[in-house]
Design a protein around this motif. Sequence first.
Motif, PDB file in Angstrom:
ATOM      1  N   ASN A 199      -1.651  29.670  24.380  1.00  0.00           N
ATOM      2  CA  ASN A 199      -2.100  31.053  24.547  1.00  0.00           C
ATOM      3  C   ASN A 199      -0.918  31.816  25.147  1.00  0.00           C
ATOM      4  OD1 ASN A 199      -3.258  33.499  25.240  1.00  0.00           O
ATOM      5  ND2 ASN A 199      -5.192  32.593  25.902  1.00  0.00           N
ATOM      6  N   TYR A 200       0.018  32.142  24.291  1.00  0.00           N
ATOM      7  CA  TYR A 200       1.308  32.652  24.752  1.00  0.00           C
ATOM      8  C   TYR A 200       1.229  34.065  25.327  1.00  0.00           C
ATOM      9  CZ  TYR A 200       2.736  28.567  22.107  1.00  0.00           C
ATOM     10  OH  TYR A 200       2.858  27.280  21.629  1.00  0.00           O
ATOM     11  N   LYS A 232      10.315  31.646  25.932  1.00  0.00           N
ATOM     12  CA  LYS A 232       9.750  30.671  24.988  1.00  0.00           C
ATOM     13  C   LYS A 232       8.423  31.163  24.424  1.00  0.00           C
ATOM     14  CE  LYS A 232      10.122  26.259  25.179  1.00  0.00           C
ATOM     15  NZ  LYS A 232      10.025  24.828  25.551  1.00  0.00           N
ATOM     16  N   SER A 233       7.632  31.804  25.284  1.00  0.00           N
ATOM     17  CA  SER A 233       6.340  32.333  24.838  1.00  0.00           C
ATOM     18  C   SER A 233       6.550  33.453  23.823  1.00  0.00           C
ATOM     19  CB  SER A 233       5.533  32.836  26.032  1.00  0.00           C
ATOM     20  OG  SER A 233       5.243  31.781  26.934  1.00  0.00           O
ATOM     21  N   TYR A 234       7.482  34.360  24.112  1.00  0.00           N
ATOM     22  CA  TYR A 234       7.799  35.420  23.154  1.00  0.00           C
ATOM     23  C   TYR A 234       8.249  34.826  21.816  1.00  0.00           C
ATOM     24  CZ  TYR A 234       7.620  39.383  26.433  1.00  0.00           C
ATOM     25  OH  TYR A 234       7.218  40.370  27.306  1.00  0.00           O
ATOM     26  N   TYR A 235       9.084  33.813  21.905  1.00  0.00           N
ATOM     27  CA  TYR A 235       9.589  33.172  20.685  1.00  0.00           C
ATOM     28  C   TYR A 235       8.442  32.567  19.869  1.00  0.00           C
ATOM     29  CZ  TYR A 235      12.142  29.885  17.711  1.00  0.00           C
ATOM     30  OH  TYR A 235      12.619  29.182  16.639  1.00  0.00           O
ATOM     31  N   LYS A 236       7.496  31.945  20.560  1.00  0.00           N
ATOM     32  CA  LYS A 236       6.375  31.292  19.880  1.00  0.00           C
ATOM     33  C   LYS A 236       5.493  32.288  19.139  1.00  0.00           C
ATOM     34  CE  LYS A 236       6.881  26.927  21.256  1.00  0.00           C
ATOM     35  NZ  LYS A 236       7.007  25.772  20.331  1.00  0.00           N
ATOM     36  N   ILE A 237       5.384  33.526  19.654  1.00  0.00           N
ATOM     37  CA  ILE A 237       4.532  34.522  18.995  1.00  0.00           C
ATOM     38  C   ILE A 237       5.350  35.440  18.083  1.00  0.00           C
ATOM     39  CG2 ILE A 237       2.701  34.477  20.724  1.00  0.00           C
ATOM     40  CD1 ILE A 237       3.879  36.886  22.043  1.00  0.00           C
ATOM     41  N   LYS A 240      11.005  37.775  18.791  1.00  0.00           N
ATOM     42  CA  LYS A 240      12.338  37.253  19.085  1.00  0.00           C
ATOM     43  C   LYS A 240      13.209  38.248  19.842  1.00  0.00           C
ATOM     44  CE  LYS A 240      12.636  33.945  15.260  1.00  0.00           C
ATOM     45  NZ  LYS A 240      13.470  33.499  14.112  1.00  0.00           N
ATOM     46  N   GLU A 241      13.042  39.520  19.539  1.00  0.00           N
ATOM     47  CA  GLU A 241      13.879  40.528  20.212  1.00  0.00           C
ATOM     48  C   GLU A 241      13.612  40.562  21.714  1.00  0.00           C
ATOM     49  OE1 GLU A 241      13.472  44.322  18.372  1.00  0.00           O
ATOM     50  OE2 GLU A 241      14.391  43.692  16.485  1.00  0.00           O
ATOM     51  N   LYS A 242      12.332  40.461  22.088  1.00  0.00           N
ATOM     52  CA  LYS A 242      11.991  40.442  23.510  1.00  0.00           C
ATOM     53  C   LYS A 242      12.537  39.173  24.178  1.00  0.00           C
ATOM     54  CE  LYS A 242       7.809  43.298  23.428  1.00  0.00           C
ATOM     55  NZ  LYS A 242       6.357  43.335  23.734  1.00  0.00           N
ATOM     56  N   ALA A 243      12.422  38.050  23.456  1.00  0.00           N
ATOM     57  CA  ALA A 243      12.935  36.789  23.987  1.00  0.00           C
ATOM     58  C   ALA A 243      14.442  36.874  24.199  1.00  0.00           C
ATOM     59  CB  ALA A 243      12.595  35.646  23.045  1.00  0.00           C
ATOM     60  N   GLU A 244      15.141  37.404  23.210  1.00  0.00           N
ATOM     61  CA  GLU A 244      16.592  37.541  23.297  1.00  0.00           C
ATOM     62  C   GLU A 244      16.996  38.462  24.450  1.00  0.00           C
ATOM     63  OE1 GLU A 244      20.380  39.028  20.538  1.00  0.00           O
ATOM     64  OE2 GLU A 244      18.346  38.969  19.708  1.00  0.00           O
ATOM     65  N   TYR A 260      20.337  26.215  32.685  1.00  0.00           N
ATOM     66  CA  TYR A 260      21.320  27.005  31.936  1.00  0.00           C
ATOM     67  C   TYR A 260      21.482  26.518  30.496  1.00  0.00           C
ATOM     68  CZ  TYR A 260      25.640  29.262  30.523  1.00  0.00           C
ATOM     69  OH  TYR A 260      26.573  29.997  29.836  1.00  0.00           O
ATOM     70  N   ARG A 261      21.616  25.222  30.285  1.00  0.00           N
ATOM     71  CA  ARG A 261      21.802  24.721  28.914  1.00  0.00           C
ATOM     72  C   ARG A 261      20.579  24.963  28.045  1.00  0.00           C
ATOM     73  NH1 ARG A 261      20.008  19.213  28.229  1.00  0.00           N
ATOM     74  NH2 ARG A 261      19.127  18.370  30.158  1.00  0.00           N
ATOM     75  N   PHE A 262      19.390  24.998  28.677  1.00  0.00           N
ATOM     76  CA  PHE A 262      18.175  25.299  27.925  1.00  0.00           C
ATOM     77  C   PHE A 262      18.148  26.777  27.534  1.00  0.00           C
ATOM     78  CE2 PHE A 262      17.064  21.550  30.426  1.00  0.00           C
ATOM     79  CZ  PHE A 262      16.533  20.726  29.440  1.00  0.00           C
ATOM     80  N   TYR A 263      18.642  27.623  28.429  1.00  0.00           N
ATOM     81  CA  TYR A 263      18.774  29.049  28.115  1.00  0.00           C
ATOM     82  C   TYR A 263      19.654  29.232  26.882  1.00  0.00           C
ATOM     83  CZ  TYR A 263      16.780  31.824  31.983  1.00  0.00           C
ATOM     84  OH  TYR A 263      15.948  32.474  32.836  1.00  0.00           O
ATOM     85  N   VAL A 264      20.816  28.593  26.924  1.00  0.00           N
ATOM     86  CA  VAL A 264      21.780  28.723  25.825  1.00  0.00           C
ATOM     87  C   VAL A 264      21.188  28.217  24.516  1.00  0.00           C
ATOM     88  CG1 VAL A 264      24.028  27.966  24.966  1.00  0.00           C
ATOM     89  CG2 VAL A 264      23.768  28.592  27.378  1.00  0.00           C
ATOM     90  N   ARG A 265      20.526  27.082  24.584  1.00  0.00           N
ATOM     91  CA  ARG A 265      19.919  26.490  23.381  1.00  0.00           C
ATOM     92  C   ARG A 265      18.838  27.398  22.804  1.00  0.00           C
ATOM     93  NH1 ARG A 265      17.627  20.831  24.660  1.00  0.00           N
ATOM     94  NH2 ARG A 265      19.820  20.533  25.213  1.00  0.00           N
ATOM     95  N   LEU A 266      17.983  27.952  23.692  1.00  0.00           N
ATOM     96  CA  LEU A 266      16.919  28.840  23.227  1.00  0.00           C
ATOM     97  C   LEU A 266      17.495  30.142  22.677  1.00  0.00           C
ATOM     98  CD1 LEU A 266      13.910  29.470  22.891  1.00  0.00           C
ATOM     99  CD2 LEU A 266      13.851  30.196  25.281  1.00  0.00           C
ATOM    100  N   LEU A 267      18.521  30.640  23.312  1.00  0.00           N
ATOM    101  CA  LEU A 267      19.157  31.878  22.858  1.00  0.00           C
ATOM    102  C   LEU A 267      19.723  31.721  21.442  1.00  0.00           C
ATOM    103  CD1 LEU A 267      19.818  34.774  23.627  1.00  0.00           C
ATOM    104  CD2 LEU A 267      21.913  33.943  24.721  1.00  0.00           C
ATOM    105  N   LYS A 268      20.312  30.570  21.162  1.00  0.00           N
ATOM    106  CA  LYS A 268      20.833  30.299  19.817  1.00  0.00           C
ATOM    107  C   LYS A 268      19.701  30.308  18.789  1.00  0.00           C
ATOM    108  CE  LYS A 268      24.910  27.632  21.181  1.00  0.00           C
ATOM    109  NZ  LYS A 268      25.547  26.286  21.180  1.00  0.00           N
ATOM    110  N   LYS A 269      18.547  29.783  19.195  1.00  0.00           N
ATOM    111  CA  LYS A 269      17.400  29.744  18.264  1.00  0.00           C
ATOM    112  C   LYS A 269      16.877  31.139  17.964  1.00  0.00           C
ATOM    113  CE  LYS A 269      14.217  26.579  18.825  1.00  0.00           C
ATOM    114  NZ  LYS A 269      13.213  25.705  19.484  1.00  0.00           N
ATOM    115  N   VAL A 270      16.773  31.972  18.978  1.00  0.00           N
ATOM    116  CA  VAL A 270      16.188  33.311  18.759  1.00  0.00           C
ATOM    117  C   VAL A 270      17.150  34.248  18.054  1.00  0.00           C
ATOM    118  CG1 VAL A 270      14.668  33.051  20.767  1.00  0.00           C
ATOM    119  CG2 VAL A 270      16.855  34.226  21.033  1.00  0.00           C
TER     120      VAL A 270
END
Length: 272
Positions: A199-200, A232-237, A240-244, A260-270
């Motif tokens: 329930n993002y 991550k929640s923004y990305y799931k719904i 992407k712009e809000k997540a970025e 930090y590395r999780f931030y970078v990894r998620l940023l690449k995905k979005v």
Amino acid sequence: MFRPVLFFILAIFYTASADSRQIDRMIAQAWEYYEQGKIVKMEQVSREILEQSKKINYPKGIAEGYYYLGVAYYSLGDKAKALQYANKALEYTKHYDNYRWKAYAYTLAGEILRSLRKYDEAMANFKKALELIQKNKNEKMLPAGYANIGNIYYEKGEYKKAIEYYRKGLEAGKKVKIRPSYLALDSYNLGLAYYKLKNYTEAVKYLQYAYNIYSELGDKNSAVSAVYYTAKSYYKIGEKEKAEKILKENLDSARGTKLYRFYVRLLKKVEK
């Protein structure tokens, strides 16, 4: 990334003799060391509190000495010794009518048992603490009392039940003047529980509330964690712009943290 609610701050006042006033000052010093992360010093002072209190038979010092030693050893990673002192606190306080002492001891025992994944035993202790809090209508202790039970349900994967108790804790906290960090923690854990239930939209609401408080308090690590799960929640719904946007706004803050590395990894995905 789940964050447990830990312990109550002891705030009990007595008419004290000269010796007991000195012990009270030591109690205040021990908790100050805890808040500063100086756990070895806290353990040393707490041991002195207990020894001196036994010499003059000062119940407050004995009860809190056991409790503080339990907190110190738990913080130092010696869970066996921490549980030993929690049980000593429980055994000692059963001879007194002070419900706060009992609630603190049950909470400490419950938190140690939770960390050992002995969930049924932990739940039993947390429920006893909550019963004492409710019976004595201590509204300031309710938020942590509810949240500790929510934590057990969360770790068992029973997220709907966790949400029920986290929400009770958050609502109780908003009714009284308590430390903002308690409100942030309940809201953060609510957000994570909603995230687990996919329930993002609800997750974002509570994570952002937690983030705002953590930012005001200057709690960098907690704020960074709240932002990560919000993104991550923004990305799931699909937003992407809000997540970025929020990831980039907080990237410098995340630098140097475990996330930090999780931030970078998620940023690449979005950004794809």
